[in-house]
Design a protein around this motif. Sequence first.
Motif, PDB file in Angstrom:
ATOM      1  N   TRP A 132       0.823  -1.207   0.000  1.00 24.04           N
ATOM      2  CA  TRP A 132       0.000   0.000   0.000  1.00 24.04           C
ATOM      3  C   TRP A 132       0.852   1.250   0.000  1.00 24.04           C
ATOM      4  O   TRP A 132       0.472   2.272  -0.557  1.00 24.04           O
ATOM      5  N   TRP A 133       2.026   1.201   0.606  1.00 27.72           N
ATOM      6  CA  TRP A 133       2.872   2.380   0.751  1.00 27.72           C
ATOM      7  C   TRP A 133       3.503   2.806  -0.576  1.00 27.72           C
ATOM      8  O   TRP A 133       3.949   3.946  -0.711  1.00 27.72           O
ATOM      9  N   LYS A 134       3.534   1.924  -1.568  1.00 23.37           N
ATOM     10  CA  LYS A 134       4.141   2.270  -2.852  1.00 23.37           C
ATOM     11  C   LYS A 134       3.314   3.264  -3.647  1.00 23.37           C
ATOM     12  O   LYS A 134       3.820   3.900  -4.573  1.00 23.37           O
ATOM     13  N   ASP A 135       2.050   3.444  -3.293  1.00 25.67           N
ATOM     14  CA  ASP A 135       1.164   4.324  -4.048  1.00 25.67           C
ATOM     15  C   ASP A 135       1.305   5.793  -3.658  1.00 25.67           C
ATOM     16  O   ASP A 135       0.785   6.664  -4.350  1.00 25.67           O
ATOM     17  N   HIS A 136       1.995   6.088  -2.567  1.00 25.65           N
ATOM     18  CA  HIS A 136       2.086   7.465  -2.070  1.00 25.65           C
ATOM     19  C   HIS A 136       3.558   7.875  -1.946  1.00 25.65           C
ATOM     20  O   HIS A 136       4.325   7.187  -1.276  1.00 25.65           O
ATOM     21  N   PRO A 137       3.961   8.970  -2.565  1.00 28.09           N
ATOM     22  CA  PRO A 137       5.366   9.397  -2.504  1.00 28.09           C
ATOM     23  C   PRO A 137       5.859   9.643  -1.077  1.00 28.09           C
ATOM     24  O   PRO A 137       7.007   9.342  -0.762  1.00 28.09           O
ATOM     25  N   PHE A 138       4.995  10.185  -0.217  1.00 30.46           N
ATOM     26  CA  PHE A 138       5.404  10.446   1.164  1.00 30.46           C
ATOM     27  C   PHE A 138       5.800   9.154   1.860  1.00 30.46           C
ATOM     28  O   PHE A 138       6.825   9.093   2.541  1.00 30.46           O
ATOM     29  N   TYR A 139       5.006   8.121   1.696  1.00 30.86           N
ATOM     30  CA  TYR A 139       5.283   6.849   2.360  1.00 30.86           C
ATOM     31  C   TYR A 139       6.474   6.125   1.722  1.00 30.86           C
ATOM     32  O   TYR A 139       7.205   5.410   2.404  1.00 30.86           O
ATOM     33  N   ARG A 140       6.674   6.314   0.424  1.00 33.93           N
ATOM     34  CA  ARG A 140       7.860   5.730  -0.219  1.00 33.93           C
ATOM     35  C   ARG A 140       9.125   6.325   0.377  1.00 33.93           C
ATOM     36  O   ARG A 140      10.078   5.602   0.684  1.00 33.93           O
ATOM     37  N   MET A 141       9.142   7.641   0.554  1.00 39.76           N
ATOM     38  CA  MET A 141      10.311   8.291   1.164  1.00 39.76           C
ATOM     39  C   MET A 141      10.484   7.847   2.613  1.00 39.76           C
ATOM     40  O   MET A 141      11.605   7.654   3.085  1.00 39.76           O
ATOM     41  N   TYR A 142       9.371   7.688   3.308  1.00 37.89           N
ATOM     42  CA  TYR A 142       9.434   7.226   4.692  1.00 37.89           C
ATOM     43  C   TYR A 142      10.032   5.827   4.764  1.00 37.89           C
ATOM     44  O   TYR A 142      10.908   5.557   5.603  1.00 37.89           O
ATOM     45  N   MET A 143       9.595   4.941   3.888  1.00 40.55           N
ATOM     46  CA  MET A 143      10.122   3.574   3.888  1.00 40.55           C
ATOM     47  C   MET A 143      11.601   3.553   3.492  1.00 40.55           C
ATOM     48  O   MET A 143      12.386   2.789   4.052  1.00 40.55           O
ATOM     49  N   LEU A 144      11.979   4.398   2.539  1.00 43.68           N
ATOM     50  CA  LEU A 144      13.386   4.494   2.164  1.00 43.68           C
ATOM     51  C   LEU A 144      14.223   4.981   3.336  1.00 43.68           C
ATOM     52  O   LEU A 144      15.296   4.451   3.622  1.00 43.68           O
ATOM     53  N   ARG A 145      13.714   5.986   4.034  1.00 47.73           N
ATOM     54  CA  ARG A 145      14.429   6.511   5.199  1.00 47.73           C
ATOM     55  C   ARG A 145      14.580   5.449   6.275  1.00 47.73           C
ATOM     56  O   ARG A 145      15.635   5.296   6.877  1.00 47.73           O
ATOM     57  N   GLU A 146      13.532   4.694   6.518  1.00 44.78           N
ATOM     58  CA  GLU A 146      13.602   3.654   7.538  1.00 44.78           C
ATOM     59  C   GLU A 146      14.478   2.493   7.097  1.00 44.78           C
ATOM     60  O   GLU A 146      15.066   1.807   7.926  1.00 44.78           O
TER      61      GLU A 146
END
Length: 127
Positions: free
Chosen positions: A15-29
Amino acid sequence: MTNRKPYVREMKRTWWKDHPFYRMYMLREATVLPLIFFTLFLTFGLASLVIGESAWQSWLSFMASPVVIAINIVALLGSLFHAQTFFSMMPQVMPIRIGGKKVDKKIIVLTQWAAVAVISAVILFVV
């Protein structure tokens, strides 16, 4: 009593792949993964230093391998990315006021990077 079932919204694993904010969050984590390897390498280095000179020399040769160097470079880049995102959030989380006026966000971020540069220079000078 009724036999109605509650509505349960389906949630895909990606689900997180659909939103740029969450993609950056996952990359950061995800930057923690190479840092775990870096920390383990250093821990084994300390242990080999305690064991003796031959263990230390074998650890040094292990650290010179291209795979370990690549992991360390990825860990460094991940640390810098993590620091950049943290520093950019800091003025929003903790605004600094001097004389009743808010300090500009850019000044706060640049001050943090300057502190990183000074501390790094001091460590390089000492070592």
